[in-house]
Scaffold this active site. Sequence first.
Site, PDB file in Angstrom:
ATOM      1  N   ASP A 157       1.767 -19.414   5.777  1.00  0.00           N
ATOM      2  CA  ASP A 157       0.426 -19.925   6.049  1.00  0.00           C
ATOM      3  C   ASP A 157       0.289 -21.289   5.360  1.00  0.00           C
ATOM      4  O   ASP A 157       1.270 -21.827   4.808  1.00  0.00           O
ATOM      5  CB  ASP A 157      -0.672 -18.913   5.659  1.00  0.00           C
ATOM      6  CG  ASP A 157      -0.983 -18.885   4.165  1.00  0.00           C
ATOM      7  OD1 ASP A 157      -0.246 -19.511   3.376  1.00  0.00           O
ATOM      8  OD2 ASP A 157      -1.967 -18.217   3.787  1.00  0.00           O
ATOM      9  N   CYS A 176       2.884 -17.150   1.616  1.00  0.00           N
ATOM     10  CA  CYS A 176       1.527 -17.685   1.595  1.00  0.00           C
ATOM     11  C   CYS A 176       1.295 -18.236   0.187  1.00  0.00           C
ATOM     12  O   CYS A 176       2.272 -18.487  -0.519  1.00  0.00           O
ATOM     13  CB  CYS A 176       0.503 -16.617   2.009  1.00  0.00           C
ATOM     14  SG  CYS A 176       0.486 -15.123   1.008  1.00  0.00           S
ATOM     15  N   THR A 185       0.095 -16.853  -2.589  1.00  0.00           N
ATOM     16  CA  THR A 185       0.602 -15.928  -3.612  1.00  0.00           C
ATOM     17  C   THR A 185       1.696 -15.004  -3.105  1.00  0.00           C
ATOM     18  O   THR A 185       2.352 -14.337  -3.916  1.00  0.00           O
ATOM     19  CB  THR A 185      -0.548 -15.018  -4.111  1.00  0.00           C
ATOM     20  OG1 THR A 185      -1.045 -14.295  -2.967  1.00  0.00           O
ATOM     21  CG2 THR A 185      -1.668 -15.816  -4.746  1.00  0.00           C
ATOM     22  N   GLY A 213      -1.014 -11.535   0.254  1.00  0.00           N
ATOM     23  CA  GLY A 213      -1.583 -11.223   1.575  1.00  0.00           C
ATOM     24  C   GLY A 213      -0.492 -10.926   2.589  1.00  0.00           C
ATOM     25  O   GLY A 213      -0.597  -9.976   3.390  1.00  0.00           O
ATOM     26  N   HIS A 263      18.294  -1.582  -3.812  1.00  0.00           N
ATOM     27  CA  HIS A 263      17.647  -0.264  -3.897  1.00  0.00           C
ATOM     28  C   HIS A 263      16.690   0.005  -2.747  1.00  0.00           C
ATOM     29  O   HIS A 263      16.549   1.157  -2.334  1.00  0.00           O
ATOM     30  CB  HIS A 263      16.876  -0.132  -5.211  1.00  0.00           C
ATOM     31  CG  HIS A 263      17.766   0.011  -6.417  1.00  0.00           C
ATOM     32  ND1 HIS A 263      17.302   0.411  -7.649  1.00  0.00           N
ATOM     33  CD2 HIS A 263      19.100  -0.202  -6.572  1.00  0.00           C
ATOM     34  CE1 HIS A 263      18.312   0.446  -8.518  1.00  0.00           C
ATOM     35  NE2 HIS A 263      19.405   0.060  -7.884  1.00  0.00           N
ATOM     36  N   HIS A 273      19.776   5.760  -2.688  1.00  0.00           N
ATOM     37  CA  HIS A 273      18.688   4.860  -2.266  1.00  0.00           C
ATOM     38  C   HIS A 273      18.375   5.041  -0.782  1.00  0.00           C
ATOM     39  O   HIS A 273      17.244   4.843  -0.359  1.00  0.00           O
ATOM     40  CB  HIS A 273      19.061   3.414  -2.581  1.00  0.00           C
ATOM     41  CG  HIS A 273      19.360   3.209  -4.028  1.00  0.00           C
ATOM     42  ND1 HIS A 273      18.411   3.387  -5.006  1.00  0.00           N
ATOM     43  CD2 HIS A 273      20.508   2.891  -4.666  1.00  0.00           C
ATOM     44  CE1 HIS A 273      18.960   3.178  -6.191  1.00  0.00           C
ATOM     45  NE2 HIS A 273      20.240   2.878  -6.012  1.00  0.00           N
TER      46      HIS A 273
END
Length: 145
Positions: free
Chosen positions: A8, A65, A67, A70, A98, A133
């Site tokens: 974004d 984005c 952070t 989102g 994992h 895993h």
Amino acid sequence: MRIAVGVDHGAFFMKDTVIKHIEALGHEVTDFGTYSDDSCDYPDIVKAVAPRVAAEEYDRGVLMCGTGIGMSITANKVAGVRAALCHDTYSARLAREHNDSNILCMGGRVLGHGPALDILQVWLETSFHGGRHQRRVDRISDLDT
Ligand code: RB5
């Protein structure tokens, strides 16, 4: 690998560098936007990328984005997606070994170019370890609706 990339406006400044780095590592990239730093809604970018990764039209996805939060919250709503928000190389390695994560999320406003490219490279180059895993990843898929 075929890699789907989407960002974004919060990470637009990093998109070209990220794409060039993935290509330099020998992968094929499809750019799902955004295409300017005009404000946009990250769920629209996820909607373009995540279902295509889940359908294995692409081997992996990279979503960024401001952070990465989102993007990761939204991408993990798509059945078959295991999106990992990583801001360090240790998490990026373990997200592959994992968790067999198929989408990497990062925050453009959290990371500089250098750390982002290191994290991306580790994530692209690390294989899933399988074994115990795999059982856990299968149990994630049991929750898909
Ligand atoms: C956009 O301002 C910002 O909210 C977005 O890029 C992202 O950080 C959301 O999680």
